[in-house]
Each structure stands twice: as structure tokens, then as C-alpha cells.
Design a protein around this motif. Sequence first.
Motif, PDB file in Angstrom:
ATOM      1  N   TYR A   5       2.259   1.683  -3.463  1.00 13.74           N
ATOM      2  CA  TYR A   5       1.197   2.020  -4.405  1.00 13.74           C
ATOM      3  C   TYR A   5       0.759   3.460  -4.213  1.00 13.74           C
ATOM      4  N   ILE A  43     -16.163  11.764  -3.732  1.00 13.74           N
ATOM      5  CA  ILE A  43     -15.691  10.566  -4.423  1.00 13.74           C
ATOM      6  C   ILE A  43     -14.162  10.559  -4.507  1.00 13.74           C
ATOM      7  N   GLU A  44     -13.602  11.707  -4.860  1.00 13.26           N
ATOM      8  CA  GLU A  44     -12.147  11.750  -5.050  1.00 13.26           C
ATOM      9  C   GLU A  44     -11.415  11.526  -3.731  1.00 13.26           C
ATOM     10  N   ILE A  80       0.830  -1.202   0.000  1.00  9.94           N
ATOM     11  CA  ILE A  80       0.000   0.000   0.000  1.00  9.94           C
ATOM     12  C   ILE A  80       0.864   1.251   0.000  1.00  9.94           C
ATOM     13  N   SER A 137      -8.605   5.454   0.089  1.00 10.45           N
ATOM     14  CA  SER A 137      -8.826   4.006   0.087  1.00 10.45           C
ATOM     15  C   SER A 137      -7.527   3.285   0.435  1.00 10.45           C
ATOM     16  N   ARG A 138      -7.636   2.241   1.199  1.00 12.71           N
ATOM     17  CA  ARG A 138      -6.525   1.372   1.609  1.00 12.71           C
ATOM     18  C   ARG A 138      -5.618   1.989   2.667  1.00 12.71           C
ATOM     19  N   LYS A 181     -11.462   8.000  -2.846  1.00 10.51           N
ATOM     20  CA  LYS A 181     -10.517   7.242  -3.665  1.00 10.51           C
ATOM     21  C   LYS A 181      -9.099   7.412  -3.133  1.00 10.51           C
TER      22      LYS A 181
END
Lengths: 263, 254
Positions: free
Chosen positions: B58, B150-151, B55, B157-158, B154
Amino acid sequence: MEVTDVLRDRMSAPRGFERMLAASLVAHIGIVAAFVFAPGGWLDNRRAAPKTVMTISLGGGTQGPENGGFTPMGGRAVQEVKPPDEPKRPEPVRPPAAKAPEMTVPLPNKPPTKTAPPPKVAQAPDEARGRTPTRGAETRTGSAVAETGARGQGFGLSSGGGQGTGSRLDVADFCCPDYLVLMIERIRANWNARAEVASEAIVKFSVQRDGTIAGAEIEKGSGYTALDIAALRAVVGTRQLPPLPAAYPNPSLGVHLNFQYTR
Amino acid sequence: MRTLGRPFFALLMQADTAGSGGTDTSILGLIARSTPISKAVLLTLVLMSVASWAIILYKLWVFRRSEQQSASFIEVFRRSSKFSEVQAVCRSLGESPLVGLFQSGYAELTAQLRQGAPEDVAGSPKAGTTRPTLKSLAAVDRALMRASVIEVNKLESRITFLATTASISPFVGLFGTVIGIMMSFQMIGETGSTNLASVGPGIAEALVATAAGLVAAVPAVVGYNHFSNRVRLFASQMDDFAMEFLNIAERNFT
């Protein structure tokens, strides 16, 4: 295009996570493999660990409880006490000595008087025959009887009760004390403990498997170059010892010898 | 009184340990001899470490690309005079969160303008003689807010997994250690020997689990703090962009 459609399109996260997961996995496997195949000494500090040290003192004088233990001096018989002197008797009354003759002129023709030759000695006097002369009427307790504070080791050597450094036995894991005794005897034969000052020097050397002495050097000087050199000479001059005993597994034996000079 | 010479030798001897074998007390040896519970704990920790590092890598990659594309998107947005031009570059800069905001706002804008003037082609703010007008600026604002949510989701996330790893992996390691020490004490009870040599390896093996837990946790904590901060920066950047977009829309379409 509706806003909702746009948002739905935007919802998907960018790709590439699987690739990073694979990279992370590879990196972890690499690190674990590095642990597995790392040369010894990276992960454990056993080499840096302090070496087990065994301190044995041989010799030593008859100095009482502090310095007892496996000393040749301690093994000696206690010297017998000198019997008390005869009580003085009153001098018997004797006639006065004859008067010395007056000085006379020597006769010119008188033959020279002969002096008697010294008596032949069949045997050296007792004092000269290795017996330590008694110094006076005193009673001394030998260390053979005294409580020395020594701890036995089961093999005939015992450590000293504690005089200075190096006289304490920390670990006893060398197999063969008789070898040590031999080594000490040989080195001591080349050394004279008497000096004008009391001090001590520590000489470090190692005994190879075939018994040769290598790497001798002064570990802790006495402060007097001459004494240091003398101690070093004793070790270097010994040069060859019997091979290390078979029961001792390691290729060499590191020794730190403590030379104590006494006045 | 002067005693006889006092020849005094002290011998310090050290056994050269080179070449002497013995029981394997290295870390790997300990792990190999450990109990299944300890092995399971270690495996869990390794998996958590793998995932958290994945993660971290990434997110580093994604955030860097997002920042670069946001910078170029802002540049294009400020330079061009038409929203349709900006819309054209959106495809190539899709990683930037600002693109999401822009697309969403643009879609709402287009829809309103098309409704208001069906014959006029939307997307050209300064085109046409009859100036197209917006019905509701608040609707555009809401569209931007939806996109912003939403952004941010995103981007976030994780990252929660990093927080989870950071907080629980020390405890997982501690669990392994406690179990290992329990086993060691049990062994003392069974053998009746309190010799350190018989207990020591067990405790050492148990402590490996705590070490592994810390090794897994520390990068996760660092990564979590770093990425939360960057998400915050992204969010403020998006707020800023939303206001800029609304200002332009208000200037041109009302």
C-alpha cells in the motif's frame, strides 16, 4: 474555506489499503499452497542426503589382529608343527670304497646294457596331494586364535579390524548377509587377486531386483588400466546373480566393491 | 615371508532409498503434528506477515502516486502566475502532500485578503489597482506548518506497524520454539528415551516457528527503513515548498 476545514478534508488517508490487504492475503495463501503442493524435494533435501553406506569385507589373509574376522583363511585349521629333525649320529667307520676301474677301451662286440624301467607310481607323493608343504620348523598363530579386533554382527559375518579403506562396517541395514556372501563368491570366481603391484580399485554397480548387474563402472581406479579392466571384467562377467531377497524392500541395490590386488 | 594370496574384498553397500516410506518428516508434516500453541504462534506470525506486506504494498503504491503528483503539482505551481489557477488543479492532484500545504496556505491567504479588502476578489495576486496586503505572514506560516504536520502524519500512518512487526515477530517465533523444545524435553522425560529419533521431530517442529518469525520480520525491517527514509524526503520537500510559498506571498502581498 477555513484552514481547519481544509485540513480536515486532507486528513483522510488515500484509499486502497483494503485492496492491498487482499493482495497480500492472496499472495500468502499462494505461498502456503505452494509449500503444500510443491513436489517433494523442494522443501526437504532428503534426496541429497548422504546415503547410508555399509561396508563389509570378505576374505582377507591371515595377517594377524589387523585383518581378522570373517575370512575363509581364518577358518582354516592351524597347520601342525613339523616334528624336529632326528639328531645327527656319528658316521660309522666304513671301509674305503672300491677303487674306480681304470679307463679301458670298450669292447666292440659288447651288447648294450639295459637300464631298469622307472618304478610304477601307485600314488602321488604327499606334497602333490593338496597338502601345503611345511616350510620349516616354525610356529605360527592362526587367526582363529588371535584377537582380531573384529566385531561380530550376529549373522556370522564380522567386519575387519581395519585395513585400508572400505574395511570398516559403518551401517548394517542390509537384511541378508548370505546374499552378499553369494554375490562376493560369484564375482571373486571371475577375478584374480594376484598382480605385480599392490593396489586397489573400486567398482560401482547396482543389482536389479531380478539379479542382473547393471551400470558397472570404475569408481576409483587403481592407477593401472589392466587391473581396472580386470576388476570390471569380474563384475560384468558375473552378469547374473540370484534375485534380490524378498526381505530387501528397494528396487535395486547399489554396491561399491573394493578389489584389492596383492603381490 | 610371502603369505598366500590375500584376496580382500570390501563391500560398500547403499540402500536405494527410493520408494521407502516412513514417518513424514517434511515441514508440513511437522506443522500438522505440532501442538496448538505452536499452531497459534504460526498463525499469529502469518497474520503479521500478511498485514506488514499489505502495508508495504500500500505504501509503495501511495508513495509512488504522491511523488508523481507532487512533481506535476510543482510544475504547475511554478508555471502559473495566479494562485487561483493552481487551486484549480489541486482537485486532480489530491494525493500529493504539497497540495495540502498549498490549500491550507491559500485558505489562510484568502481569508486575510478578504478581511483586508472585502470588495476585492482574492486569489489574483497581481490583479486590481489597489494592491491587497497581508496582515500577518506568520499566520500563513502557521497554517502551512499545521498542514505539514497533518501530511507527515498521513504519510507515516501504518508504518509503525512495520516497526512493531520487525521487532516482535522474531520474539514471537522464539516463544513458539521455546515452548516446542519444552514439550520435547517433557517427552524425553515421559518416554525415558533419549533417542534422537523420538526427540528430533519435536525440535524441528519447534524451530519452524523461529524460521517463520524471521521470514515475517525481515521484509518488515526493510520496508520500515525504506519508508522512513521516504517520509523524511517528503518532509524536506514540504519544508522547501512552504518556504517557496511564503516567499511568493511575501513578494506579492506585502
